[in-house]
Motif scaffolding. Structure first.
Motif, mmCIF file in Angstrom:
data_model
loop_
_atom_site.group_PDB
_atom_site.id
_atom_site.type_symbol
_atom_site.label_atom_id
_atom_site.label_comp_id
_atom_site.label_asym_id
_atom_site.label_seq_id
_atom_site.Cartn_x
_atom_site.Cartn_y
_atom_site.Cartn_z
ATOM 1 N N LYS A 125 0.715 -1.310 0.134
ATOM 2 C CA LYS A 125 0.037 -0.186 0.196
ATOM 3 C C LYS A 125 0.995 1.302 -0.055
ATOM 4 N N THR A 126 1.910 1.137 0.954
ATOM 5 C CA THR A 126 2.693 2.547 1.026
ATOM 6 C C THR A 126 3.958 2.583 0.211
ATOM 7 N N SER A 127 4.461 1.532 0.169
ATOM 8 C CA SER A 127 5.570 1.130 -1.082
ATOM 9 C C SER A 127 6.838 1.439 -0.111
ATOM 10 N N GLU A 128 6.601 1.489 1.119
ATOM 11 C CA GLU A 128 7.664 1.512 2.049
ATOM 12 C C GLU A 128 8.633 0.229 2.200
ATOM 13 N N VAL A 129 9.931 0.343 1.839
ATOM 14 C CA VAL A 129 10.712 -0.864 1.985
ATOM 15 C C VAL A 129 10.833 -1.330 3.303
ATOM 16 N N LEU A 130 10.595 -2.467 3.408
ATOM 17 C CA LEU A 130 10.372 -3.332 4.803
ATOM 18 C C LEU A 130 11.606 -3.992 5.127
ATOM 19 N N MET A 131 12.504 -4.707 4.342
ATOM 20 C CA MET A 131 13.368 -5.755 4.796
ATOM 21 C C MET A 131 13.943 -6.206 3.643
ATOM 22 N N LEU A 132 15.246 -6.774 3.798
ATOM 23 C CA LEU A 132 15.670 -7.509 2.757
ATOM 24 C C LEU A 132 16.043 -9.045 3.445
ATOM 25 N N ALA A 133 15.848 -9.962 2.512
ATOM 26 C CA ALA A 133 16.013 -11.166 2.994
ATOM 27 C C ALA A 133 16.483 -12.163 1.670
ATOM 28 N N TYR A 134 16.173 -13.575 1.841
ATOM 29 C CA TYR A 134 16.831 -14.393 0.949
ATOM 30 C C TYR A 134 16.065 -15.576 0.943
ATOM 31 N N MET A 135 15.911 -16.262 -0.227
ATOM 32 C CA MET A 135 15.237 -17.404 -0.560
ATOM 33 C C MET A 135 15.884 -18.585 -1.424
ATOM 34 N N ASP A 148 13.678 -8.880 -11.203
ATOM 35 C CA ASP A 148 14.202 -7.641 -11.891
ATOM 36 C C ASP A 148 14.554 -8.014 -13.193
ATOM 37 N N CYS A 149 15.397 -6.946 -14.212
ATOM 38 C CA CYS A 149 15.544 -7.280 -15.313
ATOM 39 C C CYS A 149 16.653 -8.149 -15.562
ATOM 40 N N ASP A 150 17.857 -8.362 -14.475
ATOM 41 C CA ASP A 150 18.676 -9.376 -14.559
ATOM 42 C C ASP A 150 18.206 -10.764 -13.900
ATOM 43 N N LYS A 151 16.995 -10.861 -13.653
ATOM 44 C CA LYS A 151 16.558 -12.051 -12.715
ATOM 45 C C LYS A 151 17.462 -12.451 -11.838
ATOM 46 N N ASP A 152 18.008 -11.482 -10.927
ATOM 47 C CA ASP A 152 18.741 -11.867 -9.860
ATOM 48 C C ASP A 152 18.297 -11.203 -8.510
ATOM 49 N N THR A 153 17.180 -10.377 -8.608
ATOM 50 C CA THR A 153 16.804 -9.892 -7.168
ATOM 51 C C THR A 153 15.069 -10.054 -7.495
ATOM 52 N N LEU A 154 14.488 -10.418 -6.443
ATOM 53 C CA LEU A 154 12.917 -10.643 -6.258
ATOM 54 C C LEU A 154 12.452 -9.380 -5.524
ATOM 55 N N LEU A 155 11.351 -8.509 -6.060
ATOM 56 C CA LEU A 155 10.820 -7.653 -5.463
ATOM 57 C C LEU A 155 9.364 -8.286 -4.984
ATOM 58 N N ALA A 156 9.325 -8.310 -3.678
ATOM 59 C CA ALA A 156 7.859 -8.892 -2.991
ATOM 60 C C ALA A 156 7.270 -7.773 -2.439
ATOM 61 N N LYS A 157 6.014 -7.619 -2.910
ATOM 62 C CA LYS A 157 4.929 -6.803 -2.189
ATOM 63 C C LYS A 157 4.038 -7.576 -1.331
ATOM 64 N N VAL A 158 3.855 -6.963 0.045
ATOM 65 C CA VAL A 158 3.200 -7.536 0.771
ATOM 66 C C VAL A 158 2.303 -6.998 1.519
ATOM 67 N N ASP A 159 1.307 -7.532 2.340
ATOM 68 C CA ASP A 159 0.565 -6.988 3.385
ATOM 69 C C ASP A 159 1.056 -7.323 4.886
ATOM 70 N N GLN A 160 1.653 -6.347 5.401
ATOM 71 C CA GLN A 160 2.516 -6.593 6.545
ATOM 72 C C GLN A 160 1.603 -6.506 7.926
ATOM 73 N N VAL A 161 1.850 -7.732 8.545
ATOM 74 C CA VAL A 161 1.001 -7.546 9.903
ATOM 75 C C VAL A 161 1.862 -7.205 10.855
ATOM 76 N N GLY A 162 1.426 -6.402 11.592
ATOM 77 C CA GLY A 162 2.290 -5.589 12.747
ATOM 78 C C GLY A 162 3.649 -4.950 12.107
ATOM 79 N N VAL A 163 4.859 -5.261 12.582
ATOM 80 C CA VAL A 163 5.899 -4.634 12.297
ATOM 81 C C VAL A 163 6.803 -5.732 11.518
#
Length: 427
Positions: free
Chosen positions: A245-255, A298-313
């Motif tokens: 909703k806000t486009s605020e960047v919340l965190m960075l993680a790995y999969m 992304d364009c290089d297929k090396d980073t994923l952008l996840a847009k989420v509904d965050q519960v809490g913090v």
């Protein structure tokens, strides 16, 4: 074959969750907590039935629907005691994706046509408990609703020959072969009723049972295989997580591949912990789940952008985002309306907590709610007067004055901008 959904139902009677239409045995005193439990255990959607008979009980049920909508991340379809357009409006404004009209009620067809034209057919569902009603009112249902809720076990094959509107079957059966048969019916989009509404229901486990029967239960489907992504030196895919909703960047993680597949399957963000060398679902210990809205590579297929509904913090420190420590510059944007409103709101809130001599804001708080309301009314009138003047500068000034006094009222009554934004988003 389309995806199928597991949809528990909640029956509200006098503010409590009861067992069934004709069984008023209380299953939960806390309707909101029950809804959150379904949400957190993997339900795909929620059906809410208001069984009230009085206007006061109906209003209480509407209020509970609003509270439910604030704690769940899954769609809600709600109905019951709908007698006029205003009832449909209240249910939709409470956050329901659709309002459900009972077609056994007199003049239901006429009301359905009216509300469909006012709110759109995609906002209207119809509940049916007999085949004849569907057969006789096929035209009305087809034209003015987008979902059918079948309240009993019917001849589904015959039903599908009459209409192609997606349907949810609400059944009291606990017999697994019959439940699987219902889900396998092509026109059925979801299963509801006593079985999937049991407290403690493990929706993920039941989805796996369904999958073994060839029933597709996953809410999401990846358009790309994990093998198409470019991994880093550790064999992992970086994931930037952003609030949808806000486009605020919340965190960075790995999969890794397993985390990616579990995320797609469950609809909840799951990562690979580099320190613990294992999978972890965000929120499994804190309750601060992240529900998937979209995944984009992304364009290089090396980073994923996840847009989420965050519960809490998002951050383990208790901050809303992991990116809260300034290094260079400031992220305050004086052209961002919400940031400006939040800043003014926080200043007003600080005045209430830490009074300042000579402060006009503290003068209003000291005089109390009647004075605040009087000023809000006066400023609203000033807007009307200014609007008759061709000079737009006066309107800007008066609206700003009104918003300030409205925020004083918000602080006095404990209403936040988050509350307002959520209410507007629900509408």
């Amino acid at each position: 074959m389309s995806y199928k959904r597991l949809i528990p139902c909640i029956f509200i009677n006098k503010g409590k969750a009861v067992k069934w239409f004709d069984n008023m045995e209380i299953v939960s005193d806390d309707v909101v907590a029950l809804a959150k439990e379904y949400n957190d255990h993997g339900a795909d959607e929620l059906l809410v039935f208001d069984l009230s008979n009085s206007d006061d009980d109906h209003d209480e049920s509407i209020d509970l629907m609003k509270k439910i909508n604030r704690v769940i991340q899954i769609p809600m379809v709600a109905g019951g005691n709908i007698r006029r357009q205003e009832d449909v409006k209240k249910i939709l404004y409470a956050g329901a994706k659709r309002a459900m009209l009972n077609f056994s009620k007199p003049d239901a067809g006429k009301l359905m046509e009216e509300v469909s034209k006012r709110f759109g057919k995609d906002k209207i569902a119809v509940s049916l408990n007999d085949f004849d009603a569907l057969f006789k009112q096929q035209h009305t249902i087809q034209n003015y609703s987008s979902e059918i809720i079948f309240m009993h076990r019917l001849d589904l094959d015959s039903v599908m020959n009459i209409t192609d509107i997606p349907c949810v079957v609400v059944t009291d059966t606990l017999e697994e072969p019959e439940l699987l048969k219902i889900l396998k019916c092509p026109g059925v989009k979801g299963l509801s009723g006593r079985y999937v509404s049991q407290k403690g229901m493990d929706f993920t486990a039941y989805k796996e049972t369904c999958a073994k029967e060839g029933i597709r239960m996953t809410s999401f489907e990846s358009k790309m295989d994990f093998s198409e992504f470019k991994l880093n030196s550790d064999g992992l895919l970086p994931v930037i997580v952003q609030h949808y909703k806000t486009s605020e960047v919340l965190m960075l993680a790995y999969m890794n591949q397993e985390a990616f597949e579990q995320t797609v399957k469950s609809g909840r963000m799951t990562y690979f912990s580099r320190s613990r060398q294992c999978l972890w679902t965000k929120g499994e210990t804190s309750g601060h789940f992240q529900y998937v809205k979209s995944l984009t590579i992304d364009c290089d297929k090396d980073t994923l952008l996840a847009k989420v509904d965050q519960v809490g913090v998002a951050c383990h420190t208790g901050n809303p985002t992991c990116f809260f420590q300034p290094v260079v510059g400031s992220d305050y944007d004086e052209t961002n309306p919400l940031q400006v409103f939040e800043s003014v709101y926080q200043t007003i809130q600080d005045r209430k907590i830490h009074p300042k001599e000579g402060s006009y804001t503290n003068y209003l708080f000291d005089k109390g709610i009647d004075k605040i309301l009087k000023k809000v009314g006066e400023e609203a009138t000033e807007i009307v007067i200014a609007a008759k003047n061709p000079n737009p500068e006066e309107i800007k000034y008066e609206i700003s004055d009104f918003l300030y006094h409205a925020m004083v009222l918000m602080v006095e009554r404990g209403v936040t901008w988050d509350d307002i934004v959520r209410e507007l988003a629900d509408r």
